[in-house]
Design a protein around this motif. Structure first.
Motif, PDB file in Angstrom:
ATOM      1  N   VAL A 144     -12.180 -18.423  32.669  1.00  0.00           N
ATOM      2  CA  VAL A 144     -12.368 -19.088  31.355  1.00  0.00           C
ATOM      3  C   VAL A 144     -13.538 -18.132  30.785  1.00  0.00           C
ATOM      4  CG1 VAL A 144     -13.450 -21.055  30.398  1.00  0.00           C
ATOM      5  CG2 VAL A 144     -11.773 -21.409  32.426  1.00  0.00           C
ATOM      6  N   ALA A 145     -14.709 -17.918  31.186  1.00  0.00           N
ATOM      7  CA  ALA A 145     -15.580 -17.026  30.631  1.00  0.00           C
ATOM      8  C   ALA A 145     -15.098 -15.744  29.914  1.00  0.00           C
ATOM      9  CB  ALA A 145     -16.858 -16.871  31.385  1.00  0.00           C
ATOM     10  N   GLN A 146     -14.188 -15.001  30.611  1.00  0.00           N
ATOM     11  CA  GLN A 146     -13.493 -13.898  30.293  1.00  0.00           C
ATOM     12  C   GLN A 146     -12.742 -14.117  29.225  1.00  0.00           C
ATOM     13  OE1 GLN A 146     -11.531 -12.262  33.648  1.00  0.00           O
ATOM     14  NE2 GLN A 146     -13.343 -11.262  34.354  1.00  0.00           N
ATOM     15  N   ASP A 147     -11.746 -15.138  29.048  1.00  0.00           N
ATOM     16  CA  ASP A 147     -11.039 -15.494  27.994  1.00  0.00           C
ATOM     17  C   ASP A 147     -12.099 -15.787  26.993  1.00  0.00           C
ATOM     18  OD1 ASP A 147      -8.903 -15.192  29.512  1.00  0.00           O
ATOM     19  OD2 ASP A 147      -8.599 -17.441  29.943  1.00  0.00           O
ATOM     20  N   ALA A 148     -13.001 -16.336  26.952  1.00  0.00           N
ATOM     21  CA  ALA A 148     -13.725 -16.801  25.892  1.00  0.00           C
ATOM     22  C   ALA A 148     -14.536 -15.493  25.209  1.00  0.00           C
ATOM     23  CB  ALA A 148     -15.097 -17.829  26.534  1.00  0.00           C
ATOM     24  N   VAL A 199     -13.270 -12.511  25.479  1.00  0.00           N
ATOM     25  CA  VAL A 199     -12.147 -11.969  24.677  1.00  0.00           C
ATOM     26  C   VAL A 199     -11.982 -12.476  23.339  1.00  0.00           C
ATOM     27  CG1 VAL A 199      -9.680 -11.325  24.659  1.00  0.00           C
ATOM     28  CG2 VAL A 199     -11.265 -10.945  26.707  1.00  0.00           C
ATOM     29  N   LYS A 200     -11.960 -13.762  23.186  1.00  0.00           N
ATOM     30  CA  LYS A 200     -11.731 -14.383  21.806  1.00  0.00           C
ATOM     31  C   LYS A 200     -12.792 -14.168  20.937  1.00  0.00           C
ATOM     32  CE  LYS A 200      -8.652 -18.286  23.655  1.00  0.00           C
ATOM     33  NZ  LYS A 200      -8.579 -19.463  24.024  1.00  0.00           N
ATOM     34  N   MET A 201     -14.087 -14.302  21.487  1.00  0.00           N
ATOM     35  CA  MET A 201     -15.212 -13.867  20.684  1.00  0.00           C
ATOM     36  C   MET A 201     -15.363 -12.521  20.275  1.00  0.00           C
ATOM     37  SD  MET A 201     -18.175 -15.804  23.210  1.00  0.00           S
ATOM     38  CE  MET A 201     -19.393 -14.913  22.102  1.00  0.00           C
ATOM     39  N   LEU A 226     -14.480  -8.611  15.686  1.00  0.00           N
ATOM     40  CA  LEU A 226     -13.623  -7.591  15.180  1.00  0.00           C
ATOM     41  C   LEU A 226     -12.850  -7.673  14.032  1.00  0.00           C
ATOM     42  CD1 LEU A 226     -12.336  -5.736  18.289  1.00  0.00           C
ATOM     43  CD2 LEU A 226     -14.139  -5.024  16.655  1.00  0.00           C
ATOM     44  N   ARG A 227     -12.226  -9.072  14.055  1.00  0.00           N
ATOM     45  CA  ARG A 227     -11.371  -9.522  12.847  1.00  0.00           C
ATOM     46  C   ARG A 227     -12.361  -9.739  11.773  1.00  0.00           C
ATOM     47  NH1 ARG A 227      -9.692 -14.222  10.317  1.00  0.00           N
ATOM     48  NH2 ARG A 227     -11.359 -15.601  11.462  1.00  0.00           N
ATOM     49  N   ASN A 228     -13.522 -10.516  12.007  1.00  0.00           N
ATOM     50  CA  ASN A 228     -14.494 -10.681  10.749  1.00  0.00           C
ATOM     51  C   ASN A 228     -14.992  -9.353  10.619  1.00  0.00           C
ATOM     52  OD1 ASN A 228     -14.197 -13.390  11.059  1.00  0.00           O
ATOM     53  ND2 ASN A 228     -16.049 -13.650  12.506  1.00  0.00           N
TER      54      ASN A 228
END
Length: 285
Positions: free
Chosen positions: A28-32, A34-36, A41-43
């Protein structure tokens, strides 16, 4: 089942449950994370695009309106003066369009490099040729600077993709010219050291902040957080990917008396031997 065995099995089951829970929360922490990172990068991408596209696009609109006004017939209009103004504005529009196109090309290049779609067309060739072609391409950007070329005689042949290394040199030279005031000194030099060919571009302009020697090559990172100089912070990241694809390395250093020095290396390798006996009987091209 005796009570001791039951307690032992319950303990084992509890430890297994704790271990599985830890694994779950690590995922869960790794997925979070990656999403962050993806969101960051998107921002960064949206911020860079909005900053670097808004200014030239707004200028394009304003200049197009000025051209339309200059060419519109009217009482007291000065035809030759209006035509000269229209030509000047058209040239500025061309430069802005080129800047927008370069930004888009950088984004596409980074996407292709990271996806592995770029195939190197390597050949054994002298560095002097690609330096000459890079200088011809960067002539306009360097015309206000004092350029010095230091390429010692007898540099060995190196195996590289000429088009990509030319782009690396152009980026380093254009960056030096862009961030240095007119009249600055820029030096392009090369030397062999151990099993590498070292190429450097140094200038005596303003240096970059201390501690950013490696961070400058990250995507969407620039030497200054706020700058009137256009750029999205992709140029050095792309050049780093190109150099790494050749098996080399790239780095930056601050000058002792100011300025910056950007260097990259290419492995020397061993050029193929040429059989002169076989070439003697062949006709000249």
């Amino acid at each position: 089942m005796v009570p001791d065995q039951r307690r032992q099995l319950e303990t084992f089951a509890t430890l297994v449950a704790i271990a599985l829970e830890r694994v779950h929360y690590v995922e869960v922490a790794q997925d979070a994370l990656v999403k962050m990172e993806s969101e960051r990068l998107r921002n960064s991408l949206l911020s860079a695009l909005s900053h670097d596209l808004r200014t030239p696009l707004t200028a394009q609109i304003g200049m197009a309106e000025s051209i339309a006004g200059a060419l519109a017939p009217g009482p007291g209009a000065d035809g030759p003066a209006n035509l000269a103004l229209a030509r000047e504005l058209a040239q500025a529009m061309r430069e802005n369009a080129g800047r927008i196109g370069q930004l888009v090309n950088n984004l596409l290049d980074m996407a292709r490099l990271e996806s592995g779609e770029v195939k190197l067309r390597k050949a054994w060739q002298p560095l002097e040729e690609v330096v000459g072609s890079a200088l011809r391409l960067c002539g306009a950007a360097l015309e206000l600077q004092h350029l010095r070329i230091d390429l010692p005689a007898g540099l060995p042949l190196v195996e590289f993709d000429a088009a990509l290394i030319e782009r690396v040199l152009c980026n380093l030279l254009e960056n030096a010219a862009k961030y240095c005031p007119p009249g600055s000194h820029i030096e392009l030099s090369a030397q062999t050291m151990d099993a590498e060919l070292l190429v450097s571009v140094a200038d005596d302009g303003p240096d970059f902040p201390a501690g950013m020697e490696q961070g400058l090559f990250d995507k969407f990172v620039r030497g200054g957080t706020e700058s009137a100089i256009p750029g999205a912070g992709l140029g050095l990241a792309i050049r780093k990917s190109i150099v790494l694809a050749h098996g080399g390395r790239i780095w930056a250093r601050r000058g002792e008396a100011g300025g910056a020095r950007f260097s990259f290396s290419l492995p020397l390798g061993k050029p193929p031997e040429i059989d002169l006996a076989k070439l003697e009987g062949q006709p000249r091209p």
